[in-house]
Design a protein around this motif. Structure first.
Motif, PDB file in Angstrom:
ATOM      1  N   LYS A 187       0.826  -1.200   0.353  1.00 61.52           N
ATOM      2  CA  LYS A 187       0.240   0.255  -0.029  1.00 61.52           C
ATOM      3  C   LYS A 187       0.426   1.388  -0.364  1.00 61.52           C
ATOM      4  N   LEU A 188       2.119   1.118   0.835  1.00 66.45           N
ATOM      5  CA  LEU A 188       2.787   2.297   0.290  1.00 66.45           C
ATOM      6  C   LEU A 188       3.346   2.834  -0.539  1.00 66.45           C
ATOM      7  N   LEU A 189       3.786   1.653  -1.471  1.00 66.37           N
ATOM      8  CA  LEU A 189       4.218   1.992  -2.282  1.00 66.37           C
ATOM      9  C   LEU A 189       3.279   2.757  -3.667  1.00 66.37           C
ATOM     10  N   ALA A 190       1.816   1.487  -3.649  1.00 61.33           N
ATOM     11  CA  ALA A 190       1.098   2.406  -4.058  1.00 61.33           C
ATOM     12  C   ALA A 190       0.299   3.581  -4.250  1.00 61.33           C
ATOM     13  N   ALA A 191       0.875   4.214  -2.467  1.00 63.82           N
ATOM     14  CA  ALA A 191       0.775   5.286  -2.204  1.00 63.82           C
ATOM     15  C   ALA A 191       1.646   6.547  -2.863  1.00 63.82           C
ATOM     16  N   LEU A 192       3.247   6.165  -3.122  1.00 66.29           N
ATOM     17  CA  LEU A 192       4.117   7.337  -3.724  1.00 66.29           C
ATOM     18  C   LEU A 192       3.654   6.425  -4.945  1.00 66.29           C
ATOM     19  N   VAL A 193       3.322   6.109  -5.677  1.00 68.44           N
ATOM     20  CA  VAL A 193       3.228   5.803  -7.226  1.00 68.44           C
ATOM     21  C   VAL A 193       2.039   7.250  -7.393  1.00 68.44           C
ATOM     22  N   GLN A 194       1.141   7.048  -6.844  1.00 65.38           N
ATOM     23  CA  GLN A 194      -0.370   7.872  -7.056  1.00 65.38           C
ATOM     24  C   GLN A 194       0.234   9.497  -6.739  1.00 65.38           C
ATOM     25  N   LEU A 195       0.853   8.847  -6.081  1.00 67.15           N
ATOM     26  CA  LEU A 195       1.248  10.879  -4.876  1.00 67.15           C
ATOM     27  C   LEU A 195       2.966  11.577  -6.342  1.00 67.15           C
ATOM     28  N   SER A 196       3.339  10.464  -7.227  1.00 68.05           N
ATOM     29  CA  SER A 196       3.880  11.186  -7.823  1.00 68.05           C
ATOM     30  C   SER A 196       3.505  11.979  -8.986  1.00 68.05           C
ATOM     31  N   ASP A 197       2.764  12.168  -8.975  1.00 65.11           N
ATOM     32  CA  ASP A 197       2.514  12.861 -10.517  1.00 65.11           C
ATOM     33  C   ASP A 197       2.794  12.568 -11.871  1.00 65.11           C
ATOM     34  N   ALA A 198       2.381  11.073 -11.583  1.00 67.42           N
ATOM     35  CA  ALA A 198       3.184  10.588 -12.913  1.00 67.42           C
ATOM     36  C   ALA A 198       4.079  10.164 -13.749  1.00 67.42           C
ATOM     37  N   LYS A 199       5.113  10.964 -12.543  1.00 66.01           N
ATOM     38  CA  LYS A 199       6.402  10.949 -12.832  1.00 66.01           C
ATOM     39  C   LYS A 199       7.075   9.620 -12.404  1.00 66.01           C
ATOM     40  N   PRO A 200       7.540   8.022 -13.466  1.00 69.86           N
ATOM     41  CA  PRO A 200       8.089   7.157 -13.196  1.00 69.86           C
ATOM     42  C   PRO A 200       8.787   7.388 -11.970  1.00 69.86           C
ATOM     43  N   LEU A 201       9.124   6.530 -11.584  1.00 67.48           N
ATOM     44  CA  LEU A 201       9.512   6.346  -9.758  1.00 67.48           C
ATOM     45  C   LEU A 201      10.463   4.703 -10.113  1.00 67.48           C
ATOM     46  N   ARG A 202      11.736   5.327 -10.186  1.00 67.02           N
ATOM     47  CA  ARG A 202      12.638   3.469 -10.140  1.00 67.02           C
ATOM     48  C   ARG A 202      12.488   2.691  -8.315  1.00 67.02           C
ATOM     49  N   ILE A 203      11.853   1.738  -8.102  1.00 69.57           N
ATOM     50  CA  ILE A 203      11.688   1.172  -7.262  1.00 69.57           C
ATOM     51  C   ILE A 203      12.194   0.253  -7.146  1.00 69.57           C
ATOM     52  N   GLN A 204      13.043  -0.013  -5.837  1.00 67.39           N
ATOM     53  CA  GLN A 204      13.644  -1.599  -6.360  1.00 67.39           C
ATOM     54  C   GLN A 204      13.670  -1.817  -5.253  1.00 67.39           C
ATOM     55  N   LEU A 205      13.350  -3.602  -5.040  1.00 72.78           N
ATOM     56  CA  LEU A 205      13.149  -4.497  -3.771  1.00 72.78           C
ATOM     57  C   LEU A 205      14.651  -5.304  -3.853  1.00 72.78           C
ATOM     58  N   ALA A 206      14.762  -5.282  -2.126  1.00 76.09           N
ATOM     59  CA  ALA A 206      16.229  -6.158  -2.165  1.00 76.09           C
ATOM     60  C   ALA A 206      16.350  -6.943  -0.459  1.00 76.09           C
ATOM     61  N   ALA A 207      16.984  -7.696  -0.813  1.00 75.87           N
ATOM     62  CA  ALA A 207      16.513  -8.566   0.242  1.00 75.87           C
ATOM     63  C   ALA A 207      17.569  -9.305   0.983  1.00 75.87           C
ATOM     64  N   PRO A 208      18.373  -9.765   2.245  1.00 76.45           N
ATOM     65  CA  PRO A 208      19.915 -10.187   2.144  1.00 76.45           C
ATOM     66  C   PRO A 208      19.874 -11.830   1.393  1.00 76.45           C
TER      67      PRO A 208
END
Length: 611
Positions: A187-208
């Motif tokens: 939901k946080l990532l969905a919110a960031l996308v909705q709040l980005s004013d249509a600017k593409p966000l480069r989102i990366q997921l990582a784990a150890p």
């Protein structure tokens, strides 16, 4: 007797590593016996996972954790610290305080290896000073949060966590199993996308680890698919996670990384799952490689085992998670979420505190779950409550003694039955994906590497049991350990193959000879010839440390029949919370009780640096 000779004797007695003695003799000569001893002990402690050694522990009482007291007396008699450790150490050219490029650093009453001090300093500055507020439109954020989170009468800590991360560059979300960390991040990532004013966000997921990355890919992907997003918004969300080593561009047979301060990562948002497994040096490398504008969201369970390597970064940071927000921050989060949040007292570590959130409600384990109740009791170091949980007749937990030879044989027989389902799929030539999935439903966990209660002994005994039940056939060649269905765990990173420490594979013959099949973080499966694999071990039994980032339908924990220092509250809690549906515990009551009340100690100055 010279200190150098005594240190060599300590190596022969396995009280020190050869590395510790060699480092000490490089740092100081026999004319500086106290400095030589201090250097050996700080190196030894770093190998044990500690970031520093307090000067108060430079004594016979703590030396070698109380083993060989007479020998420790001889060491400290030779050191002859009449003027006090601080004066003796600072008189050496190998030791300096805040300034100076020396191998050892003395910061107040704590002695560090220089690299550990630099790492700790970088992490302390990052979390304690660099966590700036993000400019925001409160009305817009509140609207988006209200769309993504259903209204609740009680405080919805998932919504609070999302609000924390939306309004700070650096955020840490901690919570036990089933508290909704993955749902919150989706939901946080969905919110960031909705709040980005249509600017593409480069989102990366990582784990150890590869296993944790694969699990994050699967669970987060499932959560994201359930959210009300249009096709354009969905396209901007990440589809898979990678390991931290791959993210940073680890080079084969090298300590060099592709990404660092001079060549930062190309991303806007980074989500790091299983942050309790991230050691201090890796955290420092990650921080060093981040672009200045990037948001970072760390997820993890503060109560799990710390990393195998030095430090307990998440635990140290989350020490302040229950201290409350600053008054201005509490008011801001109340406006954004609609819940009334009470501010904490004082301004200690306020920058750090304002970027933290603890998820407090478990949606997986309720009052009817023995696994959940036992995890709570162990985490509270409550032996009496743990005994009551076992006596309450919960159907999802069992405890069996492990004192007699017959007890051990029954435990091995249970493990053989636990692995039967996947081996029958192997016999029936099932698809590799189905076999790997079936293998992940049951796992035997232990605390030790060696001995009958450790990885090596348990793996050998389980293999013998599987042979007796005709579930596997060992090869005729005495030099080979490979057979159809053998599960293995990678123990050394190999970025050229895309395999990393902790990855699980199964050897299968699909008509082209034996190859080892691995699930990859992006959901695909790859096979590798056994001869090309980096270091690996058979994986019927694995240490609890290695199991972090994984979950199993049925987890079984074997504790040694004699107490040892590695068996702690965090180890037992971590093992319990690897189980989704069923937990089997094989332990002597005295060993289990001692473990529940023994907290893992990782010495560092990180927590103090925030005060």
């Amino acid at each position: 007797m010279k200190m150098s000779v005594l240190l060599q004797q300590a190596v022969e007695q396995k009280l020190l590593r050869a590395l510790d003695a060699q480092f000490a003799m490089m740092i100081a000569s026999d004319e500086q016996p106290a400095v030589m001893l201090a250097a050996a002990l700080v190196s030894h402690d770093a190998g044990e996972g500690h970031v520093c050694i307090p000067l108060s522990r430079l004594s016979t009482e703590f030396c070698f954790t109380g083993r060989q007291p007479d020998f420790a007396d001889e060491l400290f008699a030779q050191a002859d610290v009449k003027d006090g450790w601080q004066n003796v150490l600072l008189a050496s050219p190998a030791v300096s305080e805040h300034d100076g490029a020396t191998p050892l650093k003395l910061i107040g009453e704590r002695l560090y290896l220089n690299r550990m001090w630099q790492n700790e300093l970088a992490v302390a500055r990052f979390f304690g000073e660099e966590n700036r507020a993000i400019p925001l439109d409160e009305t817009q954020i509140a609207h988006v949060l209200n769309q993504l989170f259903e209204p609740m009468a009680e405080t919805d800590w998932q919504k609070v966590a999302a609000a924390v991360a939306l309004t700070r560059r650096i955020s840490v979300i901690s919570g036990g199993p089933g508290t909704g960390k993955t749902t919150t991040v989706a939901k946080l990532l969905a919110a960031l996308v909705q709040l980005s004013d249509a600017k593409p966000l480069r989102i990366q997921l990582a784990a150890p680890t590869g296993k944790a990355a694969a699990r994050l890919t699967e669970s987060l992907g499932s959560a994201l698919r359930r959210l009300p997003l249009d096709d354009v918004q969905k396209a901007s969300l990440p589809s898979d996670a990678c390991t931290l080593h791959r993210l940073l561009g680890a080079q084969p047979n090298s300590q060099r990384l592709r990404y660092h301060a001079g060549n930062p990562l190309h991303l806007d948002v980074l989500v790091v799952d299983e942050a309790s497994m991230v050691d201090l040096p890796m955290m420092a490398k990650l921080i060093n490689a981040l672009p200045a504008h990037a948001r970072v969201i760390f997820l993890g369970d503060r109560d799990q085992l710390a990393s195998v390597e030095a430090g307990a970064v998440l635990g140290d940071i989350c020490h302040y998670v229950t201290h409350g927000y600053s008054p201005a921050r509490a008011a801001e989060l109340s406006r954004l979420t609609g819940y009334s949040l009470v501010a904490g007292e004082g301004n200690q570590a306020s920058v750090l505190r304002d970027g933290l959130c603890l998820l407090q409600k478990s949606y997986r384990f309720d009052s009817q779950s023995g696994i959940g109740q036992l995890a709570f009791a162990v985490n509270a170091s409550d032996v009496k409550r743990a005994k009551m949980v076992f006596a309450s007749g919960f159907g999802d937990i069992t405890k069996q003694p492990l004192r007699e030879t017959e007890d051990y044989a029954l435990m091995i027989a249970d493990a053989v039955e636990g692995y039967r389902a996947y081996l029958e799929l192997v016999r029936n030539d099932a698809d590799p994906a189905a076999i790997l999935s079936a293998f992940g439903r049951y796992q035997l966990l232990c605390a030790l590497r060696d001995g009958p209660f450790g990885v090596s002994g348990l793996n050998n005994r389980i293999e013998l049991g599987l042979i007796q039940k005709r579930l596997i056939e060992r090869p005729n060649q005495a030099t080979s350990r490979w057979y159809n269905g053998r599960p293995i765990m990678i123990s050394r990173n190999d970025s050229s193959l895309g395999l990393f420490n902790g990855d699980i594979g199964i050897a299968l013959d699909k008509g082209e000879g034996l190859r080892v099949w691995f699930p990859m973080p992006d959901g695909t499966i790859k096979s590798v010839q056994p001869s090309r694999l980096p270091g690996h071990d058979t994986a019927y039994a694995m240490t609890v440390h290695k199991s972090q980032g994984s979950e199993f339908d049925h987890a079984a924990l074997v504790l040694p029949n004699q107490y040892t220092a590695v068996v702690t509250r965090e180890l037992v809690y971590t093992a319990i919370t690897r189980a989704r549906n069923k937990l089997s515990l094989y332990a002597d009551d005295r060993v289990l009780d001692k473990a529940i009340v023994t907290k893992t100690e990782r010495r560092s100055g990180l927590m103090a640096s925030f005060s």
